[in-house]
Design an enzyme around this catalytic site. Structure first.
Site, PDB file in Angstrom:
ATOM      1  N   THR A 273      -5.289 -23.203 -54.506  1.00 29.26           N
ATOM      2  CA  THR A 273      -3.701 -23.446 -53.937  1.00 29.26           C
ATOM      3  C   THR A 273      -3.722 -22.470 -52.822  1.00 29.26           C
ATOM      4  OG1 THR A 273      -2.842 -20.902 -55.248  1.00 29.26           O
ATOM      5  CG2 THR A 273      -3.641 -22.827 -56.453  1.00 29.26           C
ATOM      6  N   ASP A 274      -2.322 -22.657 -52.290  1.00 26.60           N
ATOM      7  CA  ASP A 274      -1.985 -22.529 -51.227  1.00 26.60           C
ATOM      8  C   ASP A 274      -1.183 -20.851 -52.185  1.00 26.60           C
ATOM      9  OD1 ASP A 274      -0.904 -21.107 -49.013  1.00 26.60           O
ATOM     10  OD2 ASP A 274      -0.211 -23.307 -48.499  1.00 26.60           O
ATOM     11  N   TYR A 275      -0.957 -19.492 -50.818  1.00 28.64           N
ATOM     12  CA  TYR A 275      -0.379 -18.312 -51.364  1.00 28.64           C
ATOM     13  C   TYR A 275       0.959 -18.413 -52.219  1.00 28.64           C
ATOM     14  CZ  TYR A 275       0.586 -13.901 -50.440  1.00 28.64           C
ATOM     15  OH  TYR A 275       0.488 -12.416 -49.997  1.00 28.64           O
ATOM     16  N   ALA A 276       0.173 -17.888 -53.837  1.00 27.23           N
ATOM     17  CA  ALA A 276       1.245 -17.706 -54.773  1.00 27.23           C
ATOM     18  C   ALA A 276       1.638 -18.784 -55.462  1.00 27.23           C
ATOM     19  CB  ALA A 276       2.491 -16.120 -54.203  1.00 27.23           C
ATOM     20  N   ALA A 277       1.553 -19.833 -54.745  1.00 26.50           N
ATOM     21  CA  ALA A 277       1.491 -21.649 -55.764  1.00 26.50           C
ATOM     22  C   ALA A 277       1.833 -20.853 -57.156  1.00 26.50           C
ATOM     23  CB  ALA A 277       0.691 -22.879 -54.855  1.00 26.50           C
TER      24      ALA A 277
END
Length: 773
Positions: A273-277
């Site tokens: 995932t991207d950051y905290a997605a």
């Protein structure tokens, strides 16, 4: 899925569910390194992670200091009973210590070999830090420059995006190492994580993290091409996008991740995932809490959760409740462990992490020896090849013995590297430095720091903007009149023959979280432009930016205009060599430059509509046009000038016999499906060598669905010796002429095609041909 090795199978059998969920979690370095003020109440508590879970974590985000990487790996291997090494990943977007032009600028080179070389050298430097994975390339198609992350893209064209993404991954994989380093680093390159899947660049109104409303057909026709290129080159990881697709966030979108990415595109690597997605699924309104968010992401096939901890916090509960199977868990962990094994981490977890030297010694070594020389030379070549000459008047190339005045906010600043630069700019060649190096003593007659394009009285800044670069004219508080500024300019540049004005946007105002509604230059820069235009001296403007800006006023005021983008650490030297004629401009625009923000999104490969506007029709109202502005951009895709340009003549088309019994176009080779040979004569009438990027476009005139008015299918950059000519040939295949119909089936139809070969999307020779398949 790739069959796990014996080692991976043994580890899977020995690991507990929580240990597996730890491998599926990525955190940043501050979670691992205690700090007396923040450790107990800071990162761990913010995500709900327990201290005993840290030895189970599988990978680390953006640790750039070798000493930190070594400390983390040592501690981890001491505490992990299975001895599974940490995997270090980082955002290495356009260079490590050596900063190359931003990706949008590198796309302007139309030179995939040059991009691959820069990526390889960047990988070589990055490997010396101990990092094994880069979160690049960004393969998102972008048609709206209001979106700040356009600077990371290859622009608006699917084919160019595919070619450049493929080249970037190939370069990262290749890496660079000296003979001595090669003995220690059998794998000198980086693994590549292509991002952001999918269609992140289509955010509505160019607003960061905004909704994407896109049909499946448009996704197939245009937006998947960049990802295809990266996967063709073997990208090992894919990152999910922040946006929604069909109103389902990508991180929890099983259709995108399983059906499109895994099944259609055949990706079998690690999905991160991207950051905290995962946590953001709650804000999207598709999950009530972290448990539901974890379940949705796991069901979609996500393997690693970055910077949130829903997997490790809720995964065991999902297993107990039957909402998650152990087989599904093992599927992800097997991929992660296989990646670590393929990278050689089990055999050498210290690979690339220097021993017994300080971080400063490691960084200093990047500029030394063969690698340092090659990196600087490539950075110079890339910067020169990326700059685009948009307008040429009598001032360029600068005549010998010209006395030059230099002004504007970028005249002497090292801040021309662009967003996502890992280097602070200490080694950057500024515009002033480059001109001093390439011009004779005394030719740089005036360098104005007072007339620098930033309000000396510090105008008010808008929310989140830097003082001096306020973007909203209504809050600008000018305290210098045109008359006062003109008096200063006349005194400063009295002995100058030509004035060079540097303009643009701060590099901090590009990249992630940098969307804009106004693409104009700042008010003070426009005032400076207006006043310097009254001096009666030729004015050359150079624009530094991470996106297309509104440049019509600049073009109308200046003799010549250069789009320099953010050119990296050798940008000032490259610009000086171009302006003085030691090099010729070869850059071409990978994205259209609008006349007005109201035209956005704007792209050359648009559909024709049922009432197309034709300029020769005159003032016809009931067609697809604006009342207050033309449809065309100020500068179109593919456009760029040079001092010496070849001419194109004698376009010829030759039908070729293609195999007819192959059903799956994706499985066909070019030799199987070659159907059209396109040749053109490239003539150089000048007394010195000339370089041109020859571009081939097609138009399918009748199909099952509406097709673009032009589509780029081939390009090549060639240099023709003085006074000579060369026959250039392109081969088009059935796949080049294929498209997706409304049932999402790829097809190619008999019928008429326009074949266009030229120097931009708006300037070309054209012939029509009927093809039968």
């Amino acid at each position: 899925m790739k069959t796990p090795t014996i080692r991976v199978r043994k580890l899977l059998a020995a690991m507990s569910p929580r240990e597996k969920l730890g491998q599926m979690t990525q955190l940043s370095p501050e979670f691992f390194i205690p700090h007396p003020e923040t450790h107990s109440t800071g990162p761990l508590q913010s995500l709900g992670i327990q201290a005993e879970d840290l030895p189970r974590i599988g990978s680390v985000l953006n640790a750039f200091r070798p000493s930190v990487l070594r400390e983390l790996q040592v501690r981890h291997l001491e505490e992990d009973p299975h001895q599974i090494p940490l995997l270090f990943m980082a955002d290495v977007i356009h260079g490590a210590r050596t900063v190359y032009p931003i990706p949008l600028a590198l796309a302007s080179s139309f030179n995939p070999q040059l991009l691959a070389k820069a990526s390889a050298l960047a990988a070589g430097e990055t490997r010396q830090l101990g990092i094994r994975v880069t979160f690049a390339p960004m393969a998102d198609l972008v048609r709206d420059p209001r979106w700040g992350r356009v600077m990371e893209s290859s622009g608006e064209d699917p084919y160019l995006n595919r070619v450049m993404s493929r080249a970037s991954v190939q370069g990262f994989h290749q890496g660079w190492a000296s003979k001595e380093q090669a003995l220690r680093l059998p794998r000198p390159g980086l693994a590549s994580c292509v991002k952001h899947f999918a269609a992140y660049g289509a955010a509505e109104a160019g607003r960061e993290y905004n909704t994407v409303e896109l049909s499946r057909l448009t996704l197939q026709q245009a937006y998947l091409e960049g990802y295809r290129g990266a996967l063709e080159a073997g990208a090992e990881l894919v990152m999910t996008a922040f946006n929604t697709f069909e109103q389902v966030p990508c991180t929890g979108n099983a259709y995108l991740m399983r059906q499109v990415l895994r099944e259609q595109l055949g990706f079998d690597g690690v999905l991160i995932t991207d950051y905290a997605a995962v946590a953001e699924l709650i804000h999207h309104g598709v999950a009530a809490d972290g448990r539901e968010a974890a379940r949705l992401a796991l069901d979609a096939g996500v393997d690693i959760e970055m910077m949130s901890a829903n997997f490790i916090n809720y995964g065991e509960g999902l297993l107990e409740q039957g909402a998650l199977s152990l087989a599904r868990l093992d599927e992800s962990v097997a991929r992660i462990l296989t990646l670590k094994e393929d990278l050689g981490l089990f055999d050498d977890p210290w690979s690339g992490i220097p021993e017994a030297v300080s971080d400063q010694q490691v960084f200093a070594g990047f500029n030394q020896g063969e690698r340092g020389k090659s990196s600087r030379a490539t950075a110079l070549e890339a910067a020169a090849g990326s700059m685009v000459l948009l307008q040429k008047g009598r001032a360029l190339p600068l005549p010998p013995q010209t006395r030059l005045g230099l002004a504007g906010p970028f005249a002497s600043t090292p801040d021309i590297l662009g967003g996502w630069s890992l280097s602070a700019g200490a080694d950057t060649v500024t515009v002033a430095d480059g001109l001093r190096q390439e011009m004779a003593a005394g030719q740089l007659a005036a360098l104005s720091l007072g007339l620098d394009g930033m309000d000396p009285d510090q105008p008010l800044a808008g929310p989140g903007l830097t003082a001096g670069f306020a973007q909203t004219p209504t809050i600008y508080a000018a305290r210098v009149t045109d008359a006062q500024l003109l008096t200063q300019a006349q005194a400063c540049f009295a002995d100058c023959d030509i004035v060079l004005l540097t303009l643009g946007e701060r590099q901090e105002l590009t990249g992630e979280g940098s969307s804009k509604t106004d693409l104009n230059l700042t008010p003070y820069q426009l005032q400076l432009l207006r006043v310097l235009g009254q001096l009666g001296k030729p004015l050359v403007a150079v624009v530094f930016s991470g996106r297309p800006l509104l440049l019509q006023t600049v073009a109308q005021t200046c003799d010549s205009l250069v789009q320099a983008w953010f050119p990296g650490c050798q940008g000032g030297l490259a610009l000086a060599q171009l302006l003085t004629g030691q090099r010729d401009f070869s850059g071409r625009l990978p994205i259209s430059f609008p006349l007005a923000v109201g035209q956005l999104p704007l792209y050359y490969n648009q559909l024709n509509t049922g009432r197309p506007y034709e300029p020769d029709q005159g003032e016809t109202r009931f067609v697809s046009r604006y009342l207050d502005q033309g449809n065309d951009p100020l500068y179109p895709f593919g456009f760029g000038l040079s001092y010496y340009r070849p001419e194109l003549h004698d376009l010829r088309l030759e039908r070729m016999s293609a195999a007819r019994d192959l059903k799956d176009l994706a499985q066909q080779t070019p030799a199987d499906t070659a159907c059209l040979k396109v040749t053109v004569n490239v003539l150089n009438p000048h007394q010195r060598a000339a370089t041109e990027t020859v571009q081939l476009y097609i138009r399918d005139l009748v199909a099952r669905v509406s097709r673009p008015v032009r589509e780029l299918k081939r390009f090549t950059q060639l240099t023709i010796p003085a006074g000579s000519q060369q026959m250039l040939s392109f081969i088009l295949t059935r796949a080049d002429l294929a498209y997706y119909d409304s049932n999402l089936q790829q097809r190619v139809d008999d019928g008429e095609f326009d074949i266009m070969v030229g120097t931009s999307s708006a300037d070309h020779l054209s012939q029509r041909i009927h093809l039968t398949f």
